[in-house]
Write an enzyme that holds these catalytic residues in place. Structure first.
Site, short mmCIF file in Angstrom:
data_model
loop_
_atom_site.label_atom_id
_atom_site.label_comp_id
_atom_site.label_asym_id
_atom_site.label_seq_id
_atom_site.Cartn_x
_atom_site.Cartn_y
_atom_site.Cartn_z
N GLU A 172 0.79 -1.23 0.00
CA GLU A 172 0.00 0.00 0.00
C GLU A 172 0.82 1.28 0.00
O GLU A 172 0.32 2.31 -0.36
CB GLU A 172 -1.01 -0.02 1.15
CG GLU A 172 -0.43 -0.44 2.46
CD GLU A 172 -1.46 -0.99 3.44
OE1 GLU A 172 -1.45 -2.20 3.64
OE2 GLU A 172 -2.24 -0.22 3.98
N GLU A 218 6.12 -7.35 8.73
CA GLU A 218 4.87 -6.83 9.28
C GLU A 218 4.34 -7.76 10.39
O GLU A 218 3.97 -7.31 11.46
CB GLU A 218 3.84 -6.71 8.15
CG GLU A 218 2.50 -6.18 8.60
CD GLU A 218 1.55 -5.98 7.44
OE1 GLU A 218 1.79 -6.55 6.35
OE2 GLU A 218 0.55 -5.25 7.60
C1 RAM Z 1 -1.85 -2.16 7.64
C2 RAM Z 1 -0.74 -1.21 7.36
C3 RAM Z 1 -0.15 -0.51 8.53
C4 RAM Z 1 -0.98 -0.55 9.75
C5 RAM Z 1 -2.42 -0.69 9.46
C6 RAM Z 1 -3.31 -0.70 10.67
O1 RAM Z 1 -2.63 -2.32 6.52
O2 RAM Z 1 0.24 -1.88 6.63
O3 RAM Z 1 1.13 -0.98 8.81
O4 RAM Z 1 -0.72 0.64 10.44
O5 RAM Z 1 -2.69 -1.83 8.71
#
Ligand code: RAM
Length: 840
Positions: free
Chosen positions: A444, A727
């Site tokens: 994103e 992540e």
């Molecule tokens: C994900 C994003 C981000 C996070 C949000 C809540 O889609 O990658 O890192 O802050 O969610």
């Protein structure tokens, strides 16, 4: 003496009429008592009394547009009067709509292809110079991305210009020195203009046309102080050899077919000059080049190049005449050894199928040559190359692209794994500093507020992110709703805004609080008070929203924030998010109220810095803390929810009643040990986990967590091949299968522990004017060292343990003082290098 203007290494094309000046004191000086600034055009302040030398107010009349000033400073300190500093140049850009006489133009474009398949356009115009050119400037900006060329030579070395801002309110303009490129007579200006963030796909939804359905370009050339021409009548345009360019999808160049025919460009009188802003942050550049570490042949026409490092940027490729090459960029390999794109494709509950992962470049070579896709970027370590019969590592270059931030922080120790973790976090930041702080450089690429809130302290140690954050905070403020809600991401593309399908997901605790926490952290690291003043209204609006939202909740205590949407701790190990409606129904009152307290209490401190009355904020904070304690602390001191994240947050924010602090920290330690010495924190609390343990007598456990190499842990990431931070804790599972982004810096914020605890450098007064050096050895380390270039100069803390003696070397820059805490001894020291030895 390193004179500086605002937060910029190169103060060129700035938008500030009264820029602040900074300088460092001569080595050995302890404090400044007076200073004097002069300019080459004869202005001189004379000696002015004053101890400040960081972000000192502009001492002369406000500047006009396109004004160049060469200034010098000298100081009076304990060492006497310094000589004049080396000259420092600053130059303003065009500052107001009245400074523009050029007109916006658009390429002739009768039909527009679907997003991702839209060609770049070339624009062409002429500038006539009557005689020899002394000094010349090109001022330019675009709706889209542009690259400009004067007489065929590329202007400057900035990439992805004009950069990413909330275009509805703010658009950056660039200023270039083109003195050496213009010649007497007719000069040709050409421009490559593509969709970029403005019109191309952006964000999770891959929405296009977010700020307009057409691209546009604006440029004005000044020669020796006079307008020599610019965009307007007489410009032409054609479809370029770039047959498609999109930041998400990738770039396609057909060098064989080449560009289309010229036709007149169109004037765009509907576009004005409001909201054009100058540089406050360093531009994006090509920062580094990487050679492949491996090339694997999967099939005769299918090879995978491994750069050995996950980066943001692109590949520069040399190819033979006629070759039609496809490059597919990814972060991980599948079981078949091929580039895995599935985990990068956004899958959303309300969409029938995942969206495109993008990141594919294509080129058809006319003659043997070089392809470099500068109108897109990718997050990748691997690139699959098809259509190139044979090539070697020399034909493929990984180009690392990000904001050209000055590095200010370093860490080393004698544990190679910890150093690698630090390196991975640094690379994750580099992969996510592409004009805005992004969550990831793939899926994103959005300026998620929570992510930057969590990582900004570590980032501010590693790099000078003051200008970078200032620019972004202006977008955050521009994006803020009239209700005070801070958007999830800034700049917000309208499709992801209030009225889009994700609109209800905004206003989350821990994300919206970036409005308060980020300016505060920047103030702490760089001493920038004006930024606090500038953001004050935005902070107040956010806190106002939080107060109303809390009061509107079901709980009778209006200071318990039990309503609205929250991401919560987000991505704790093993969590299953499920559908968002169910997620939304979870109770995050503990998280939200904790952040309510955090922001209110920070605002009391900020109010005091700004000279406002802190009492209302301090009182509000007290009421919120009382509400939190009433709800979450039992009479016997037990805290609920009984989770690692909640205990970490409660201790880090100061929510636990002092008499129960010890027990809360011990409970946190017990939870970690019961989990087999594993963490259970997600996005928000991970950064504070090790610091909280160290602060409360559990440093050994903090180091055990750092060394843990079974899932979930940081070392698991490294053992499974990570070169950037993931992540999810299980971003690559035990079977080697990747999920979601492998380049998200939030969990990498753990490196703040290495800076502030292992090496022990902690800011006490804004800008590190006063700091503490309090190293906490552990984890079997026998040496550790961190260096930080603060606004006042270089701070260093370096220790080693030999033969039972801990030897600490501390460097304190001029104009500052430090409190050195070694084991249990505390000593105050001034500028210079100090060595301490203690039995260990
Ligand atoms: C994900 C994003 C981000 C996070 C949000 C809540 O889609 O990658 O890192 O802050 O969610």
């Amino acid at each position: 003496m390193k004179p500086r203007v605002e937060h910029l290494e190169e103060a060129f094309g700035i938008g500030e009429r009264s820029p602040r000046l900074s300088w460092r004191l001569p080595p050995g000086a302890d404090a400044q008592t007076a200073f004097r600034v002069r300019t080459t055009d004869g202005q001189d302040t004379g000696w002015l009394p004053g101890t400040d030398h960081v972000l000192v107010a502009w001492p002369f009349a406000a500047l006009g547009p396109a004004q160049r000033v060469t200034w010098q400073v000298r100081v009076r300190t304990s060492l006497g009067e310094s000589p004049w500093s080396p000259p420092c140049v600053l130059e303003t850009g065009l500052l107001s709509p009245a400074d523009w006489s050029a007109r916006w133009i658009r390429p002739a474009e009768d039909s527009v292809a679907p997003a991702g398949q839209r060609p770049g356009h070339e624009l062409r115009g002429e500038i006539v110079c009557a005689g020899p050119v002394g000094s010349a400037r090109l001022y330019a900006t675009a709706h889209g991305l542009y690259e400009a060329f004067v007489n065929g030579v590329r202007v400057g070395d900035q990439e992805l210009t004009p950069g990413f801002t909330q275009y509805a309110s703010r658009l950056q303009t660039q200023t270039y020195d083109v003195s050496a490129l213009l010649r007497p007579g007719v000069n040709e200006i050409t421009v490559l203009l593509t969709d970029g963030w403005f019109r191309g796909q952006v964000g999770l939804l891959r929405a296009a046309d977010q700020w307009g359905a057409a691209t546009a370009f604006l440029a004005q050339v000044h020669v020796d102080g006079r307008v020599a021409g610019g965009t307007g009548d007489g410009w032409t345009s054609r479809v370029s050899a770039v047959r498609a360019a999109d930041l998400i999808e990738g770039q396609h160049a057909d060098l064989a077919a080449g560009p289309g025919p010229w036709s007149p460009a169109r004037l765009a009188p509907e576009l004005g000059f409001d909201g054009l802003v100058g540089a406050v942050a360093p531009p994006v550049r090509r920062i580094e080049e990487l050679r492949p570490v491996a090339i694997t042949t999967l099939a005769p026409d299918r090879r995978v190049v491994d750069l050995g490092q996950n980066i943001n940027g692109w590949v520069r490729l040399t190819g033979p005449a006629g070759a039609e090459v496809t490059l597919t960029h990814g972060e991980a390999l599948g079981a078949d050894g091929d580039v895995d794109m599935t985990h990068l494709a956004p899958a959303l509950p309300f969409l029938p199928h995942p969206l495109s992962a993008g990141q594919v470049d294509r080129v058809t070579f006319a003659s043997a040559g070089v392809f470099e896709p500068r109108h897109t970027t990718h997050g990748f370590r691997y690139v699959r190359i098809t259509g190139l019969a044979d090539f070697s590592a020399d034909d493929v270059t990984g180009v690392v692209v990000h904001s050209d931030l000055t590095m200010t922080g370093w860490f080393s120790c004698d544990d190679e794994r910890i150093e690698r973790l630090h390196e991975a976090a640094v690379w994750s930041f580099r992969g996510n500093a592409c004009d805005i702080p992004t969550d990831c450089p793939t899926r994103e690429r959005a300026g998620w507020t929570g992510d930057w809130q969590v990582f900004v302290p570590a980032a501010a140690f590693l790099y000078d992110v003051a200008g970078f954050s200032t620019k972004w905070l202006r977008d955050l403020a521009a994006d803020q709703w009239d209700t005070g809600v801070v958007a999830n991401i800034s700049p917000t593309p309208p499709a992801e805004g209030r009225h889009g399908p994700l609109g209800g997901w905004n206003g989350s605790a821990g994300w919206g609080d970036a409005a308060v926490i980020v300016p505060w952290e920047i103030y702490r690291a760089y001493g920038d008070v004006r930024l606090l003043a500038e953001q004050w209204d935005s902070m107040r609006a956010w806190l106002g929203f939080v107060e109303r939202s809390a009061a509107a909740g079901a709980h009778p205590d209006p200071h318990l924030w039990d309503s609205g949407f929250h991401w919560g701790e987000w991505l704790v190990p093993g969590d299953v998010i499920g559908d968002m409606a169910t997620y939304q129904a979870r109770d995050f009152t503990d998280v939200a109220t904790a952040y309510f307290y955090r922001s209110a209490s920070l605002m009391a401190e900020i109010a005091a810095v700004l000279g406002h009355d802190p009492a209302p904020y301090a009182e509000l904070a007290e009421r919120v803390r009382a509400a939190w304690q009433a709800e979450f602390v039992a009479a016997d001191g037990r805290i609920r929810p009984d989770t690692q994240a909640n205990l970490v947050r409660a201790l880090a924010f100061g929510l636990v009643p002092p008499e129960h602090t010890r027990a809360a920290a011990d409970r946190l330690a017990a939870l970690i040990r019961d989990a087999g010495t594993h963490l259970a924190t997600g996005f928000l609390a991970t950064a504070d986990l090790l610091p909280v343990l160290a602060e409360h007598g559990h440093a050994a456990l903090a180091y055990d967590l750092l060394a843990q190499d079974t899932e979930p842990s940081w070392m698991t990431m490294l053992d499974r091949g990570a070169t950037t931070v993931w992540e999810w804790w299980d971003g690559v599972n035990a079977d080697g299968v990747a999920r979601d982004s492998l380049n998200h810096y939030s969990k990498g914020a753990v490196i703040g522990f290495l800076h502030r605890y292992t090496a022990g450098i902690r800011c006490l007064e804004a800008g590190y004017r006063r700091f503490r050096i309090a190293p906490i050895p552990g984890g079997g380390l026998t040496r550790a060292s961190a260096t930080h270039d603060s606004p006042y100069g270089r701070i260093r803390s370096s220790w080693e343990i030999t033969d039972g003696v801990l030897r600490l070397t501390v460097e304190v820059p001029p104009g500052t003082s430090a409190e050195v805490v070694v084991l249990s001894a505390t000593e105050d020291v001034g500028p210079g290098t100090h060595i301490f030895e203690h039995a260990y």
